[in-house]
Design an enzyme around this catalytic site. Structure first.
Site, PDB file in Angstrom:
ATOM      1  N   ASN A  85     -72.497  67.666 -45.259  1.00  0.00           N
ATOM      2  CA  ASN A  85     -73.776  67.306 -45.864  1.00  0.00           C
ATOM      3  C   ASN A  85     -73.585  67.276 -47.382  1.00  0.00           C
ATOM      4  O   ASN A  85     -72.457  67.438 -47.879  1.00  0.00           O
ATOM      5  CB  ASN A  85     -74.895  68.254 -45.422  1.00  0.00           C
ATOM      6  CG  ASN A  85     -74.669  69.698 -45.852  1.00  0.00           C
ATOM      7  OD1 ASN A  85     -73.916  69.991 -46.785  1.00  0.00           O
ATOM      8  ND2 ASN A  85     -75.321  70.621 -45.176  1.00  0.00           N
ATOM      9  N   GLU A 114     -66.923  78.401 -39.058  1.00  0.00           N
ATOM     10  CA  GLU A 114     -67.387  79.750 -38.757  1.00  0.00           C
ATOM     11  C   GLU A 114     -66.310  80.588 -38.074  1.00  0.00           C
ATOM     12  O   GLU A 114     -66.585  81.682 -37.584  1.00  0.00           O
ATOM     13  CB  GLU A 114     -68.648  79.699 -37.874  1.00  0.00           C
ATOM     14  CG  GLU A 114     -69.881  79.244 -38.634  1.00  0.00           C
ATOM     15  CD  GLU A 114     -71.161  79.372 -37.831  1.00  0.00           C
ATOM     16  OE1 GLU A 114     -72.202  79.633 -38.445  1.00  0.00           O
ATOM     17  OE2 GLU A 114     -71.125  79.199 -36.592  1.00  0.00           O
ATOM     18  N   ASP A 163     -78.725  83.785 -31.872  1.00  0.00           N
ATOM     19  CA  ASP A 163     -79.652  83.534 -32.979  1.00  0.00           C
ATOM     20  C   ASP A 163     -80.941  84.315 -32.769  1.00  0.00           C
ATOM     21  O   ASP A 163     -81.587  84.188 -31.723  1.00  0.00           O
ATOM     22  CB  ASP A 163     -79.994  82.047 -33.068  1.00  0.00           C
ATOM     23  CG  ASP A 163     -78.822  81.190 -33.498  1.00  0.00           C
ATOM     24  OD1 ASP A 163     -77.812  81.766 -33.962  1.00  0.00           O
ATOM     25  OD2 ASP A 163     -78.908  79.962 -33.368  1.00  0.00           O
ATOM     26  N   LYS A 207     -72.466  77.444 -34.469  1.00  0.00           N
ATOM     27  CA  LYS A 207     -72.253  76.011 -34.672  1.00  0.00           C
ATOM     28  C   LYS A 207     -71.365  75.394 -33.605  1.00  0.00           C
ATOM     29  O   LYS A 207     -71.611  74.293 -33.125  1.00  0.00           O
ATOM     30  CB  LYS A 207     -71.682  75.765 -36.075  1.00  0.00           C
ATOM     31  CG  LYS A 207     -72.675  76.083 -37.181  1.00  0.00           C
ATOM     32  CD  LYS A 207     -72.138  75.706 -38.546  1.00  0.00           C
ATOM     33  CE  LYS A 207     -73.164  76.054 -39.610  1.00  0.00           C
ATOM     34  NZ  LYS A 207     -74.443  75.328 -39.423  1.00  0.00           N
ATOM     35  N   ALA A 257     -80.524  73.391 -36.275  1.00  0.00           N
ATOM     36  CA  ALA A 257     -79.289  72.891 -35.659  1.00  0.00           C
ATOM     37  C   ALA A 257     -79.146  71.379 -35.743  1.00  0.00           C
ATOM     38  O   ALA A 257     -78.385  70.788 -34.982  1.00  0.00           O
ATOM     39  CB  ALA A 257     -79.230  73.341 -34.203  1.00  0.00           C
ATOM     40  N   ALA A 258     -79.817  70.758 -36.704  1.00  0.00           N
ATOM     41  CA  ALA A 258     -79.747  69.296 -36.802  1.00  0.00           C
ATOM     42  C   ALA A 258     -78.316  68.820 -37.054  1.00  0.00           C
ATOM     43  O   ALA A 258     -77.857  67.841 -36.465  1.00  0.00           O
ATOM     44  CB  ALA A 258     -80.676  68.800 -37.905  1.00  0.00           C
ATOM     45  N   GLY A 259     -77.599  69.511 -37.932  1.00  0.00           N
ATOM     46  CA  GLY A 259     -76.219  69.126 -38.204  1.00  0.00           C
ATOM     47  C   GLY A 259     -75.330  69.278 -36.993  1.00  0.00           C
ATOM     48  O   GLY A 259     -74.411  68.473 -36.768  1.00  0.00           O
ATOM     49  N   ASP A 260     -75.584  70.292 -36.186  1.00  0.00           N
ATOM     50  CA  ASP A 260     -74.802  70.492 -34.965  1.00  0.00           C
ATOM     51  C   ASP A 260     -75.113  69.420 -33.930  1.00  0.00           C
ATOM     52  O   ASP A 260     -74.216  68.940 -33.224  1.00  0.00           O
ATOM     53  CB  ASP A 260     -75.084  71.871 -34.381  1.00  0.00           C
ATOM     54  CG  ASP A 260     -74.677  72.990 -35.327  1.00  0.00           C
ATOM     55  OD1 ASP A 260     -73.744  72.774 -36.114  1.00  0.00           O
ATOM     56  OD2 ASP A 260     -75.299  74.069 -35.273  1.00  0.00           O
TER      57      ASP A 260
END
Length: 311
Positions: free
Chosen positions: A189, A143, A13, A40, A255-258
């Site tokens: 989400n 991904e 990243d 991810k 990266a909150a979802g990860d």
């Protein structure tokens, strides 16, 4: 220790945090640049490892500086990289990330070696190391090629290993029912749920409609994340349960979802009920947005347990 296997992406990243995210044709001067390990799949692996999981990863990175750094970073987190292959025909995946003052982000990804992760890689991990059959839970994202994800789902079903799908990035063409019916948990989400169901998910009410449709299509358990509104959790047997978010000072939501998915996998592998696992994951995700970056923002077990009274 719960055994978790993550099959998915590993990226590098490149992040710029600035006042605003540029509009087309606009240049925004000033900002902070950092270069971090991401992707991810790798993010979720790190999240689960920091929370106490025994984690292995099945992935591909380029045979380049970024790939070597990615593998070394995973090893430093205690993650088994025996099946993280150095691909001689593709570069390591790269994500360019812009983050504004409100912690909102815009991301563009060059997938690189992630596009070469194949069913044969998954089969080799099982044949050589027994990674799939030896896992308490598996985690996949979107991904890497759909062919590989569906193959993993079929193998998980055959071996009776529960599979979590974090359907990110949002699947523009939806998801096939033959995949949905093989999942233990689907965790979209609002945007992802909208693409999968065709229902515009923008409220708890529309999220409930989407959940009903997903159960009808064969998904056993559904968790829809609603950003600051928390999550809706459904096991298909009773009314969905709302789990609120925690109040934090957000810095970067990248990266909150990860963080949520890795924490959810860890909690479920430990035997926590679905709603309790979701509460644990909500705290982990909330804490992750208080730090800049992806993998380095993942909280430790101690941090999550300390924050638990905030729920």
């Amino acid at each position: 220790m719960p055994k978790i296997v993550v099959i998915g992406s590993s990226n590098t990243d490149m992040v710029i945090k600035s006042r605003t995210i540029p509009r087309p044709g606009e240049t925004v001067i000033g900002g902070k640049f950092v270069c971090n390990a991401g992707g991810k799949g790798a993010n979720q692996a790190v999240a689960a490892a920091r929370l106490g999981g025994e984690v292995a990863m099945i992935a591909r990175v380029g045979k380049d500086m970024f790939g070597e750094q990615a593998r070394a970073g995973l090893v430093a987190e205690g993650i088994d990289v025996s099946c993280v292959t150095l691909d001689e025909n593709a570069a390591t995946g790269i994500a360019l990330i812009l983050v504004d003052e409100k912690a909102e982000n815009s991301i563009s990804v060059a997938s690189g070696a992630n596009e070469n992760l194949s069913p044969a890689d998954v089969d080799a991990a099982e044949e050589r190391f027994g990674l799939i059959s030896g896992a308490d839970i598996l985690v996949v994202q979107l991904e890497t090629p759909m062919e590989t994800i569906l193959h993993t789902a079929k193998l998980a079903e055959k071996l009776n290993i529960p599979l979590i799908l974090d359907p990110a990035p949002a699947p523009q063409n939806g998801l096939p029912d033959e995949l949905l019916a093989r999942l233990a948990v689907l965790k979209p989400n609002e945007t992802e749920a909208s693409f999968i169901t065709g229902i515009e998910v923008n409220s708890p009410e529309t999220a409930r409609e989407a959940i009903q449709q997903l159960h009808a299509r064969g998904v056993r358990q559904v968790i829809i994340t609603l950003g600051k509104e928390g999550v809706l959790v459904s096991d298909g047997a009773s009314e969905p349960v709302h789990v609120p978010s925690i109040s934090v000072n957000a810095v970067d939501s990248t990266a909150a979802g990860d963080a949520f998915s890795g924490a959810l996998a860890c909690a479920l592998a430990e035997g926590k009920p679905l709603v309790d696992a979701a509460r644990f994951a909500v705290i982990a995700a909330g804490l992750s947005v208080t730090k800049l970056g992806a993998q380095q923002s993942m909280p430790t077990r101690e941090e999550v347990e300390t924050a638990s009274p905030m729920m």
